[in-house]
Design a protein around this motif. Structure first.
Motif, PDB file in Angstrom:
ATOM      1  N   ARG A 150       0.855  -1.195   0.000  1.00 55.32           N
ATOM      2  CA  ARG A 150       0.000   0.000   0.000  1.00 55.32           C
ATOM      3  C   ARG A 150       0.887   1.240   0.000  1.00 55.32           C
ATOM      4  O   ARG A 150       1.453   1.604   1.024  1.00 55.32           O
ATOM      5  CB  ARG A 150      -0.917  -0.008   1.223  1.00 55.32           C
ATOM      6  CG  ARG A 150      -1.973  -1.111   1.188  1.00 55.32           C
ATOM      7  CD  ARG A 150      -2.850  -1.053   2.428  1.00 55.32           C
ATOM      8  NE  ARG A 150      -3.892  -2.034   2.385  1.00 55.32           N
ATOM      9  CZ  ARG A 150      -5.087  -1.871   1.801  1.00 55.32           C
ATOM     10  NH1 ARG A 150      -5.359  -0.694   1.221  1.00 55.32           N
ATOM     11  NH2 ARG A 150      -5.981  -2.822   1.789  1.00 55.32           N
ATOM     12  N   THR A 151       0.969   1.849  -1.136  1.00 53.61           N
ATOM     13  CA  THR A 151       1.798   3.039  -1.281  1.00 53.61           C
ATOM     14  C   THR A 151       1.339   3.844  -2.479  1.00 53.61           C
ATOM     15  O   THR A 151       0.684   3.303  -3.391  1.00 53.61           O
ATOM     16  CB  THR A 151       3.280   2.675  -1.446  1.00 53.61           C
ATOM     17  OG1 THR A 151       4.055   3.873  -1.573  1.00 53.61           O
ATOM     18  CG2 THR A 151       3.498   1.797  -2.653  1.00 53.61           C
ATOM     19  N   ARG A 152       1.674   5.098  -2.457  1.00 52.97           N
ATOM     20  CA  ARG A 152       1.376   5.960  -3.607  1.00 52.97           C
ATOM     21  C   ARG A 152       2.638   6.260  -4.406  1.00 52.97           C
ATOM     22  O   ARG A 152       2.665   7.213  -5.180  1.00 52.97           O
ATOM     23  CB  ARG A 152       0.752   7.265  -3.128  1.00 52.97           C
ATOM     24  CG  ARG A 152      -0.629   7.090  -2.494  1.00 52.97           C
ATOM     25  CD  ARG A 152      -1.220   8.424  -2.107  1.00 52.97           C
ATOM     26  NE  ARG A 152      -2.542   8.283  -1.508  1.00 52.97           N
ATOM     27  CZ  ARG A 152      -3.282   9.299  -1.080  1.00 52.97           C
ATOM     28  NH1 ARG A 152      -2.807  10.555  -1.178  1.00 52.97           N
ATOM     29  NH2 ARG A 152      -4.471   9.077  -0.559  1.00 52.97           N
ATOM     30  N   ALA A 153       3.616   5.439  -4.249  1.00 48.39           N
ATOM     31  CA  ALA A 153       4.877   5.649  -4.960  1.00 48.39           C
ATOM     32  C   ALA A 153       4.668   5.504  -6.471  1.00 48.39           C
ATOM     33  O   ALA A 153       3.817   4.743  -6.936  1.00 48.39           O
ATOM     34  CB  ALA A 153       5.914   4.655  -4.471  1.00 48.39           C
ATOM     35  N   GLU A 154       5.453   6.258  -7.220  1.00 47.25           N
ATOM     36  CA  GLU A 154       5.315   6.235  -8.672  1.00 47.25           C
ATOM     37  C   GLU A 154       5.693   4.898  -9.278  1.00 47.25           C
ATOM     38  O   GLU A 154       5.258   4.591 -10.396  1.00 47.25           O
ATOM     39  CB  GLU A 154       6.183   7.339  -9.272  1.00 47.25           C
ATOM     40  CG  GLU A 154       5.730   8.754  -8.901  1.00 47.25           C
ATOM     41  CD  GLU A 154       6.602   9.812  -9.529  1.00 47.25           C
ATOM     42  OE1 GLU A 154       7.579   9.424 -10.224  1.00 47.25           O
ATOM     43  OE2 GLU A 154       6.329  11.016  -9.349  1.00 47.25           O
ATOM     44  N   VAL A 186      -4.162   2.315  -9.468  1.00 48.43           N
ATOM     45  CA  VAL A 186      -3.187   3.175  -8.794  1.00 48.43           C
ATOM     46  C   VAL A 186      -2.488   4.131  -9.761  1.00 48.43           C
ATOM     47  O   VAL A 186      -1.590   4.872  -9.355  1.00 48.43           O
ATOM     48  CB  VAL A 186      -2.130   2.315  -8.052  1.00 48.43           C
ATOM     49  CG1 VAL A 186      -2.768   1.526  -6.933  1.00 48.43           C
ATOM     50  CG2 VAL A 186      -1.399   1.384  -9.027  1.00 48.43           C
ATOM     51  N   ASP A 187      -2.916   4.091 -11.020  1.00 46.09           N
ATOM     52  CA  ASP A 187      -2.308   4.954 -12.036  1.00 46.09           C
ATOM     53  C   ASP A 187      -3.277   6.092 -12.348  1.00 46.09           C
ATOM     54  O   ASP A 187      -3.989   6.085 -13.361  1.00 46.09           O
ATOM     55  CB  ASP A 187      -1.997   4.141 -13.291  1.00 46.09           C
ATOM     56  CG  ASP A 187      -1.208   4.945 -14.315  1.00 46.09           C
ATOM     57  OD1 ASP A 187      -0.752   6.054 -13.969  1.00 46.09           O
ATOM     58  OD2 ASP A 187      -1.057   4.471 -15.457  1.00 46.09           O
ATOM     59  N   GLY A 188      -3.289   7.073 -11.454  1.00 46.14           N
ATOM     60  CA  GLY A 188      -4.229   8.173 -11.619  1.00 46.14           C
ATOM     61  C   GLY A 188      -3.999   8.997 -12.865  1.00 46.14           C
ATOM     62  O   GLY A 188      -4.944   9.508 -13.464  1.00 46.14           O
ATOM     63  N   ASP A 189      -2.766   9.141 -13.293  1.00 49.51           N
ATOM     64  CA  ASP A 189      -2.438   9.946 -14.468  1.00 49.51           C
ATOM     65  C   ASP A 189      -2.502   9.169 -15.772  1.00 49.51           C
ATOM     66  O   ASP A 189      -2.343   9.752 -16.851  1.00 49.51           O
ATOM     67  CB  ASP A 189      -1.044  10.556 -14.311  1.00 49.51           C
ATOM     68  CG  ASP A 189      -0.974  11.518 -13.135  1.00 49.51           C
ATOM     69  OD1 ASP A 189      -2.019  12.115 -12.801  1.00 49.51           O
ATOM     70  OD2 ASP A 189       0.125  11.661 -12.548  1.00 49.51           O
TER      71      ASP A 189
END
Length: 342
Positions: A150-154, A186-189
């Motif tokens: 669980r992370t928001r790392a790129e 998890v790939d918002g962009d």
């Protein structure tokens, strides 16, 4: 980097800094232009490690892999920065040398780099295995605990995408679909394009608007704007017409009032004229009656005078009266003659 620039003369340092800033500004939109600015900075200050790193990164993004690999090596030697090892391995792979890419994953400084660099190096190594036709080994390499972290790392969407792609190549479509969806989550962009890959596996297609469709849409909106403008113009015209009608009515009313006044005056004048005419007529009629009566009287007088004249001739006693009567009769008779002549 500022510390390195301070070692240069002020004017030169400012010029190098300007090119480095420009290189960073164009890095995402135009890597080739960014690379050219970095090369200019290197020509001015080739001994600065930061400048060489800028050249290496821009060359890598502009797909000048040979020069990028050379510059990365220079950076490691000059600065001791080993975070570039993952990009070096990727350059080896892009140059068609997967074995050298795998060798870099076993470098002694691999454990000294950050978690993000280690994950990137793992992705490159799995790709190198796939280049060599070792798809199952690539899938196995990517089955690491970081997949479910669980992370928001790129690096997380990139790792999940690489794993799903390897599963799809191995023929495990259902598993690949699950991980493509998890990567897209998890790939918002939308950098990885995981959503599109998932749609392809599900038989769906994403269609981009063509330029022709865009032109049609623009024409449609232009037509709407034109219609709206036309309607507004028509409404304004109706309002103007209504206003003109009101003004015309007012003018007509004024004209009618004026006409009424004029007619009354004319009627009064006509009545006055009629009265004057009637009075004149009556006076003339009365004069005519008087003339007629006078004529009647004169005629009788004439007859009587004739009779009297005859009587005087017969009776000598009345000679003076006869002469006086003759004079009166002559005057009256002359008047009748004039009237008859007239």
């Amino acid at each position: 980097m500022k510390a390195e620039l301070r070692s240069l003369p002020r004017t030169l340092a400012d010029l190098v800094a300007q090119h480095l800033v420009a290189s960073g500004r164009f890095l995402d939109d135009d890597p080739e232009l960014a690379y050219q600015h970095a090369r200019t900075a290197r020509r001015l200050a080739a001994r600065l490690g930061g400048v060489r790193e800028a050249v290496a990164i821009t060359a890598y993004l502009a797909e000048h892999y040979d020069e990028a690999l050379t510059e990365f090596r220079a950076v490691r030697r000059m600065t001791g920065n080993h975070e570039v090892i993952a990009m070096m391995a990727d350059c080896e792979r892009a140059l068609g040398r997967p074995d050298k890419a795998l060798a870099l994953t076993k470098d002694k400084h691999v454990h000294d780099v950050s978690e993000a660099t280690q994950v990137e190096l793992l992705i490159v190594a799995a790709g190198a295995r796939r280049d060599k036709g070792q798809t199952a080994a690539a899938v196995q390499m990517l089955e690491v605990p970081e997949l479910t972290k669980r992370t928001r790392a790129e690096w997380l969407p990139r790792l999940r995408y690489a794993y799903a792609d390897a599963l799809a190549e191995a023929g495990r479509t259902d598993d690949a679909l699950v991980w493509f969806h998890r990567a897209a989550g998890v790939d918002g962009d939308g950098v990885t394009g995981a959503a599109e890959r998932a749609a392809e596996l599900e038989g769906l297609e994403f269609t981009d608007l063509d330029e022709d469709d865009t032109v049609v849409d623009d024409e449609y909106f232009e037509d709407e704007d034109t219609d709206t403008t036309t309607d507004a113009t028509a409404e304004d015209a109706d309002i103007d017409v209504d206003t003109d009608d009101v003004d015309t009515d007012d003018v007509d009313t004024d004209d009618v009032d004026t006409d009424d006044v004029d007619i009354d005056e004319v009627d009064d004048a006509d009545e006055d004229a009629d009265e004057e005419t009637g009075t004149t007529t009556d006076v003339a009629a009365e004069d005519a009656d008087l003339d007629v009566d006078t004529d009647d009287v004169d005629t009788d007088d004439v007859d009587n005078a004739e009779v009297d004249d005859a009587g005087v001739d017969d009776a000598g006693d009345f000679g003076e009266v006869g002469r006086e009567g003759d004079e009166g009769v002559g005057e009256m008779t002359g008047g009748e003659s004039k009237g008859d002549g007239e």
